[in-house]
Motif scaffolding. Structure first.
Motif, short mmCIF file in Angstrom:
data_model
loop_
_atom_site.label_atom_id
_atom_site.label_comp_id
_atom_site.label_asym_id
_atom_site.label_seq_id
_atom_site.Cartn_x
_atom_site.Cartn_y
_atom_site.Cartn_z
N VAL A 1 26.29 20.52 42.72
CA VAL A 1 27.70 20.90 42.88
C VAL A 1 27.80 22.40 42.61
CG1 VAL A 1 28.63 18.65 42.20
CG2 VAL A 1 28.23 20.38 40.44
N LYS A 2 28.90 23.00 43.03
CA LYS A 2 29.07 24.43 42.82
C LYS A 2 29.70 24.68 41.45
CE LYS A 2 29.28 25.99 47.56
NZ LYS A 2 30.12 26.40 48.66
N PRO A 3 29.34 25.80 40.81
CA PRO A 3 29.97 26.11 39.52
C PRO A 3 31.43 26.51 39.73
CG PRO A 3 28.52 27.90 40.19
CD PRO A 3 28.35 26.81 41.19
N PRO A 4 32.26 26.42 38.68
CA PRO A 4 33.68 26.75 38.84
C PRO A 4 33.89 28.26 38.94
CG PRO A 4 33.22 26.23 36.56
CD PRO A 4 31.95 25.96 37.32
N GLY A 5 34.91 28.64 39.67
CA GLY A 5 35.32 30.04 39.73
C GLY A 5 34.16 30.96 40.06
N GLU A 6 34.00 31.99 39.24
CA GLU A 6 32.94 32.97 39.45
C GLU A 6 31.75 32.75 38.51
OE1 GLU A 6 34.51 36.98 39.37
OE2 GLU A 6 36.35 36.30 40.28
N ALA A 7 31.66 31.57 37.93
CA ALA A 7 30.50 31.28 37.07
C ALA A 7 29.22 31.33 37.90
CB ALA A 7 30.66 29.91 36.42
N ARG A 8 28.18 31.91 37.34
CA ARG A 8 26.94 32.09 38.10
C ARG A 8 25.70 31.80 37.26
NH1 ARG A 8 28.69 37.47 41.61
NH2 ARG A 8 30.45 36.42 42.60
N ASP A 9 24.62 31.54 37.95
CA ASP A 9 23.35 31.16 37.32
C ASP A 9 22.88 32.24 36.34
OD1 ASP A 9 23.78 30.15 39.97
OD2 ASP A 9 21.80 29.27 39.92
N ASP A 10 22.33 31.81 35.21
CA ASP A 10 21.79 32.77 34.23
C ASP A 10 20.63 33.58 34.82
OD1 ASP A 10 23.50 32.24 32.01
OD2 ASP A 10 22.43 30.38 31.65
N ALA A 11 19.78 32.92 35.62
CA ALA A 11 18.65 33.66 36.21
C ALA A 11 19.16 34.74 37.15
CB ALA A 11 17.71 32.69 36.95
N TRP A 12 20.21 34.41 37.90
CA TRP A 12 20.78 35.44 38.78
C TRP A 12 21.30 36.62 37.96
CZ3 TRP A 12 25.74 37.48 38.85
CH2 TRP A 12 25.94 38.45 39.86
N GLN A 13 21.98 36.32 36.86
CA GLN A 13 22.52 37.40 36.01
C GLN A 13 21.41 38.35 35.57
OE1 GLN A 13 24.96 35.83 32.78
NE2 GLN A 13 25.73 34.20 34.10
N LEU A 14 20.27 37.78 35.21
CA LEU A 14 19.14 38.61 34.74
C LEU A 14 18.58 39.45 35.87
CD1 LEU A 14 17.62 35.70 32.67
CD2 LEU A 14 18.26 37.90 31.65
N ILE A 15 18.42 38.83 37.04
CA ILE A 15 17.86 39.56 38.19
C ILE A 15 18.84 40.64 38.65
CG2 ILE A 15 17.18 39.31 40.62
CD1 ILE A 15 16.10 36.50 39.82
N ALA A 16 20.14 40.32 38.62
CA ALA A 16 21.14 41.30 39.07
C ALA A 16 21.18 42.51 38.13
CB ALA A 16 22.51 40.63 39.16
#
Lengths: 98, 801
Positions: B525-540
């Motif tokens: 399922v998709k996360p709510p609102g603008e919540a995003r994956d922790d791994a993405w946060q690190l890579i970004a």
């Protein structure tokens, strides 16, 4: 409405086992299946899935019940009624938990 | 058929199959498939909560999780779940999910965009990389932990990363390393199906690992004889199921273990053949090191001579008769004995010592390496093993069991990461207690950590002695706290910047459970609102640093550290719109996997985990191209790395001769003991209804109603002396802080006189204002299980919870 499949492990002691079965039969939220040995399959219907959690806790304390295992829970009816909380709600740290 | 009746029939069919399996110990003749609920699609995932690693089937309808079922194909739980598994789907849907990045402005938080949030994080790191640290957890998935580790160790060239798992199983790690030269249990959960005796050392699996415990209870229900022994400091729900409950004075489990070792030697009932062939003896060196020094058998025996049953009784309070009973069991070759432990021996200022002693009891008695004969530590988080211990998200570690202090290991990492020589620092970073102490100390007084990024944990409530380790940081200028979380935890509320995270089946994931089992799932399922994956946060953030010109964000060929290509074209995975264009988890995992062969922790390719309900490492490719897992390490009948023809081979032996180390560890008193001023022992821990600091489970109203707030368990005799009854408010005070909370007398647990117990799940009643940050000298794991407190009735009164 939430529907859960459970397995209860009943006590070896026949007296306690009888008492447990009587109490379980009297609970209108439960539909009992055919036991195999000490293991009794049953389904629980609760207004909300969250009430199912409380029901399981109550079953743990029932004399003659040795253990309760969860097999399945279906809360699709409940979600179609609009609960639990919308996944789109906007949270912030000042918001009280739900 | 009416839809509702259909669901009921399916639920009953599943429960009947499970009941038959439990009763007979095998599948019924015609196991049916998952309930084919209309409109619901099903996929597998491990449960989000503890370290058991149960697999669930997750039912999704219209983009939401609507059903959960125990996964019958899962060996761990065989279709069953506990009450926490029941509500795992609901953990996604608390009303106060964090959905936007939030920046502190004075006493308020203001929503900001992701780009601004990433810019703030990257700037803090770019301006002061040495002063930056990541604090994660055993709830990080394997790819998330690997991304965090790579950002810090390969990118920033520091080792400023540590996880909350330092607080829960670091002593198990040092115990395994000191004994076998390599981490993690030799056995697995299959031992629970084979053992004749199960000993729980300071462990309460009936509440904390219920599915594993029910596996043993079910054996009894089928008429099998299994002796259960609880060795603990208070009576718990587990104790109720045990034939023997041995109550010891806090910290004296070391004396109990020594008492068993002494009797095995005195009576000659130890396994001489096993010991002579496969073991050596060690004791503490001066100065103390994890490897200690070698001593001979005679010296070992001489040192243990004082631990007679009567002397052990005097130290521990466990009767000499019970010490003899334990030694009798271990002295028998016809029994199979499994030991389980978790926080009791680990959260201990002598945690490494008691861990090595439990191994010593099994090795000296030869109760090792046959199914049912195993010393097995359990973990409390879903990937404490997979992400922390195996990936190596610790201040001293590198992936796959390598360590930063070894030049050879650093070279291996630099080669695999294609880094210039010398990029990986050989200086270990600060361990958890030290990291937070430095964050809570002004820069000019040695507080060298100025920015901490917390992911997937709640240190404001889970660190010990938070008044000293966490709170000061919030008052010191220049200290900046970033928190990625799902809900506004106490740590998030104290943060300067909050990043909303996706959780569980809102993202792809992989975890590793207590029995070396690596598990995989896909986003459902998709996360709510603008919540995003922790791994993405690190890579970004890494990409922002790359754009700012940080030299560490490039490999030696100038490529971005997290560069990922498809068909020869780089995929901009740092842009969330493209994050799921490819399977980033798979890419990170395949890279990490190359490290796992160095220490025989081999993992299979990602796609093998897609097919399986987890595989236990080492997973080794067979001549026919299939992949075979290993249930029993170091045993010739199962472990492919044992030399051919050998019954046992400890192939990472610290003495490099294939032998395990049996340790002598003397009993030493704890750093703080009750006295006239602070006369009670305080023990802290969990309860059945809540997990960790309650950030997820306290958002399930029924669980919160069932256990709405923390309490202090008192012994009735102590309560009488204090003139306290259940529900009365009492003040609990240590040398570090105090807390007012209601008393519970003759409740679920029963502490002995002079001991109190407080659970740590309640964010509003933080017991870690009271606890001690003293820690084990090797593992650096603090002792949450004992410190001295005083208790008095409060002048205020409240109703019973």
């Amino acid at each position: 409405m939430a529907i859960s499949g459970l397995v209860i492990t009943l006590d070896d002691d026949p007296e306690r086992r009888r008492a447990a079965l009587a109490a379980l039969r009297a609970d209108e939220r439960l539909t009992l299946g055919e036991p195999t040995g000490n293991h009794l399959p049953l389904i629980a219907e609760t207004r909300r899935a969250r009430e199912g959690v409380e029901l399981i806790e109550d079953l743990f304390t029932q004399p003659g019940v040795r253990f309760v295992d969860v097999v399945s829970v279906d809360m699709s009816d409940e979600l179609e009624d609009g609960d639990p909380a919308s996944a789109d709600s906007v949270g912030d740290p000042s918001h009280e938990e739900g | 058929m009416e839809r509702r009746q259909f669901i009921k029939n399916a639920a009953m069919a599943s429960a009947t199959v499970a009941a038959t399996r439990l009763a007979l110990g095998k599948d019924p003749p015609k196991p049916d498939s998952l309930p084919p609920t209309p409109g619901v699609t099903w996929d597998k995932a491990p449960c989000r909560f503890c370290g058991t690693g149960c697999h669930v089937q997750v039912g999704v309808k219209n983009g939401k999780v609507v059903a959960i079922a125990g996964d019958r194909k899962a060996e761990v739980n065989k279709g069953l779940l506990c009450v926490k598994g029941y509500h795992v789907g609901l953990a996604l849907y608390g009303k106060d999910r964090l959905t936007r990045p939030l920046l502190r402005k004075g006493d308020r938080f203001e929503p900001i965009g992701w780009d601004q949030a990433l810019e703030i994080v990257a700037r803090r790191i770019f301006d002061d990389p040495e002063g930056f640290a990541i604090y994660g957890s055993g709830q990080w998935t394997i790819p998330e932990g690997y991304a965090a580790l790579k950002l810090v160790k390969a990118g920033l060239g520091t080792n400023n990363i540590d996880p909350n798992a330092r607080l829960c199983m670091a002593s198990a790690v040092t115990g395994f390393l000191a004994t076998y030269g390599v981490d993690e249990p030799a056995g697995c959960y299959d031992d629970l199906d084979e053992c004749d005796v199960l000993i729980m050392w300071g462990n309460n699996p009936a509440e904390m690992h219920p599915v594993l415990f029910s596996r043993v209870i079910d054996r009894r229900s089928r008429g099998e004889k299994v002796t259960l022994i609880d060795i603990g400091t208070r009576r718990t729900r587990t104790s109720e199921h045990c034939q023997h409950h041995l109550l010891f004075k806090p910290h004296t489990d070391i004396a109990v273990a020594n008492g068993i070792l002494h009797l095995l030697l005195e009576r000659g009932t130890y396994d001489r053949a096993f010991v002579e062939k496969h073991c050596r003896f060690r004791a503490d060196s001066d100065p103390a090191t994890l490897q200690g020094k070698e001593i001979g058998f005679d010296e070992f025996k001489r040192r243990l001579a004082e631990y007679t049953p009567e002397r052990v009784q005097q130290i521990s309070g466990v009767s000499a008769q019970d010490i003899r009973m334990l030694a009798d069991l271990f002295g028998r070759r016809d029994l199979r004995i499994t030991s389980l432990w978790c926080m009791g021996p680990n959260q201990h200022t002598r945690g490494t010592a008691i861990n090595t002693l439990i191994h010593a009891v099994h090795l000296l008695s030869g109760h090792f390496g046959r199914p049912g004969d195993a010393p097995t530590s359990l973990t409390g988080q879903p990937s404490a093993c997979g992400t922390v211990r195996e990936v190596g998200t610790l201040a001293h570690a590198l992936p796959g069991g390598l360590v930063v202090s070894q030049a050879e290991d650093r070279k291996k990492a630099e080669k695999l990461w294609n880094l210039p020589e010398g990029r990986v620092s050989g200086k270990p970073g600060p361990h958890t207690v030290e990291l937070w102490r430095r964050f809570s100390t002004p820069k000019d007084e040695g507080g060298t950590i100025n920015t901490v990024w917390v992911q997937v944990t709640n240190p404001a409530r889970s660190l010990p002695n938070v008044n000293e380790l966490f709170e000061p940081s919030r008052r010191i200028d220049g200290k900046f706290l970033i928190v990625s979380d799902v809900y506004p935890s106490a740590t998030a509320q104290a943060a300067d910047l909050i990043l909303p995270s996706a959780m569980w089946v809102e993202k792809n994931g992989m975890v590793g459970n207590s029995e070396r089992r690596t598990q995989q799932w896909f986003r459902m399922v998709k996360p709510p609102g603008e919540a995003r994956d922790d791994a993405w946060q690190l890579i970004a953030v890494a990409r922002k640093l790359y754009e700012l010109g940080h030299p560490g964000m490039k490999d030696k060929d100038g490529r971005f550290l997290f560069a990922m290509e498809q068909g020869g074209v780089e995929v901009p995975v740092w842009d969330y719109r493209h994050y799921y264009d490819i399977n980033v988890d798979s890419r990170l995992f395949e890279e990490y996997r190359t490290f796992t062969r160095f220490k025989h922790k081999d993992l299979a390719p990602y796609d093998e985990y897609v097919k399986a309900r987890g595989l236990r490492w080492p997973v080794v490719e067979q001549p026919d191209g299939t992949w075979r897992e290993t249930k029993f390490r170091f045993a010739g009948f199962d472990d492919p790395y044992v030399k051919k023809g050998q019954e046992f081979d400890f192939y990472h032996s610290t003495t490099k001769d294939g032998r395990a180390q049996i340790w002598f560890r003397p009993y030493q008193p704890p750093p703080e003991v009750p006295d006239a001023e602070y006369p009670f022992w305080l023990c802290t821990g969990r309860v059945l209804e809540h997990w960790h600091t309650g950030t997820m489970t306290m958002r399930i109203p029924q669980l919160r109603r069932a256990m709405p707030q923390a309490y202090v368990e008192l012994n009735p005799a102590d309560a009488k002396k204090l003139r306290v009854t259940s529900g009365d408010l009492v003040v609990l005070e240590s040398r570090r802080g105090q807390l007012e909370l209601p008393a519970w007398i003759e409740g679920r647990g029963a502490p002995p006189p002079g001991t109190v117990f407080v659970p740590f799940f309640d964010e509003s009643l933080p017991i870690n204002r009271v606890t001690l940050d003293a820690h084990d000298p090797f593992s650096k794991q603090p002792d949450y299980k004992k410190c001295a407190v005083r208790v008095r009735r409060s002048a205020r009164r409240i109703a019973r919870p």
